[in-house]
Design an enzyme around this catalytic site. Structure first.
Site, short mmCIF file in Angstrom:
data_model
loop_
_atom_site.label_atom_id
_atom_site.label_comp_id
_atom_site.label_asym_id
_atom_site.label_seq_id
_atom_site.Cartn_x
_atom_site.Cartn_y
_atom_site.Cartn_z
N HIS A 194 34.81 46.04 47.61
CA HIS A 194 34.09 44.90 48.19
C HIS A 194 32.84 45.40 48.88
CE1 HIS A 194 37.93 43.12 47.40
NE2 HIS A 194 37.44 41.95 47.66
N HIS A 223 32.17 36.56 45.50
CA HIS A 223 33.24 37.22 46.23
C HIS A 223 32.78 38.52 46.88
CE1 HIS A 223 37.39 37.66 47.35
NE2 HIS A 223 37.34 38.91 46.96
N ASN A 280 38.60 38.96 43.27
CA ASN A 280 39.35 39.98 42.52
C ASN A 280 40.82 39.60 42.31
OD1 ASN A 280 39.44 40.34 45.36
ND2 ASN A 280 40.26 42.40 45.12
#
Ligand SMILES: *[C@@H]1O[C@H](CO)[C@@H](O)[C@H](O)[C@H]1NC(C)=O
Ligand SMILES: *[C@@H]1O[C@H](CO)[C@@H](O)[C@H](O)[C@H]1NC(C)=O
Length: 292
Positions: free
Chosen positions: A292, A282, A197
């Site tokens: 996340h 990620h 990000n």
């Protein structure tokens, strides 16, 4: 085999994350200000006018050499070496040689680029691809001349195959000062890049509306070799591992280019040759958290 241990450690960490509800275990709270342990001026540019800096390596053992029309599964060992010069572009090539054949020097030409991001202008970013390297061989490479010359070395990995050991690590990063900081590692061994990000850098309020701009200018990957249409998702094979890199911040729903590519890529995994399948991304594609 070290890569198996890494897989095990990651699996253990994931399990711990799922099972434990430890709450706050330390009184340490990170300060919002920049850390004094690592001031930015701790990573000055190297001496010498226009000295090349921020060396890094991209990858090895790509499935196909970029620009080659050979449809072989994996036909050689290649690297992409990148570096930055602050004042002017060039030198336009690097010199490399096998450690045991220092009188046989070769040149690899670089493409040169730079980008602007709001009020920041990057240095001149060079990317040179070195093709047809021998497996398991020690090489030196040098860029620049006179006082500004810089020399590094690397060892190519073994040929892809079952039971070939290899060690991987997981690391995160940011631009110029970071690139100087990690040069000690990434000038000597290849890194496999995956965007997170922090690399999106999408800021239309300051006129920056192309996502991943600095990341894509700086870090070149041989995505076309794995028939991908974007540097944000690609694959390589290394030793006994088939490694797939995905982008959590690019479209990945059914029928998107990334989704279709991944479906194709899975059919190419040959567990007899590469028993390890490592997928890097990620944040998980499917999860209930908004970040996340
Ligand atoms: C760029 O803009 C930021 C925010 O306005 C400012 O803090 C910084 O000093 C500027 N940098 C340059 C090189 O102009
Ligand atoms: C998979 O890899 C093995 C070992 O290299 C090879 O013999 C076999 O032909 C490969 N299979 C396919 C479908 O490519």
């Amino acid at each position: 085999m070290e890569s198996r241990y890494l897989g095990l450690v990651l699996a253990l960490l994931l399990n711990t994350a799922v099972l434990s509800h430890g709450g706050i275990t330390s009184s340490y709270v990170r300060k919002p200000e920049a850390s004094v342990d690592m001031p930015l001026d701790a990573f000055p540019s190297p001496p010498g006018y226009n000295a090349p800096e921020q060396f890094c390596f991209s990858l090895f053992n790509i499935c196909k050499i970029p620009g080659s029309h050979n449809s072989g599964d994996h036909i050689g060992s290649s690297v992409i070496v990148s570096w930055v010069t602050p004042e002017k572009p060039g030198p336009k090539y690097l010199t490399y040689w096998e450690a045991h054949h220092s009188n046989h020097k070769h040149k690899a030409h670089a493409m040169i680029t730079f980008y602007r991001y709001y009020n920041y202008t990057s240095g001149f970013i060079h990317h040179a691809t070195i093709k047809n390297l021998q497996y398991d061989t020690h090489y030196f490479y040098e860029i620049g001349s006179g006082k500004s010359a810089r020399q590094f070395s690397f060892t190519t990995p073994p040929k892809v195959g079952l039971d070939v050991p290899c060690t991987f690590g997981v690391i995160g990063w940011r631009w110029d000062s970071w690139a100087r900081f990690v040069e000690k590692s990434i000038a000597y061994q290849p890194w496999i890049w995956t965007a997170g990000n922090h690399e999106i850098d999408f800021a239309p309020e300051i006129g920056e509306s192309v996502p991943f701009k600095p990341y894509m200018y700086r870090y070149h990957v041989p995505y076309k070799a794995s028939e991908s249409t974007s540097p944000l998702w690609y694959s390589i094979k290394r030793a006994s591992a088939h490694i797939i890199v995905l982008s959590s911040y690019s479209a990945y729903g059914t029928y998107t280019p990334q989704y279709n590519w991944l479906q194709q890529e899975f059919t190419k995994v040959n567990r007899s040759e590469t028993p390890w399948l490592i997928v890097l991304l990620h944040s998980p594609w499917y999860n209930s958290d908004s970040y996340h």
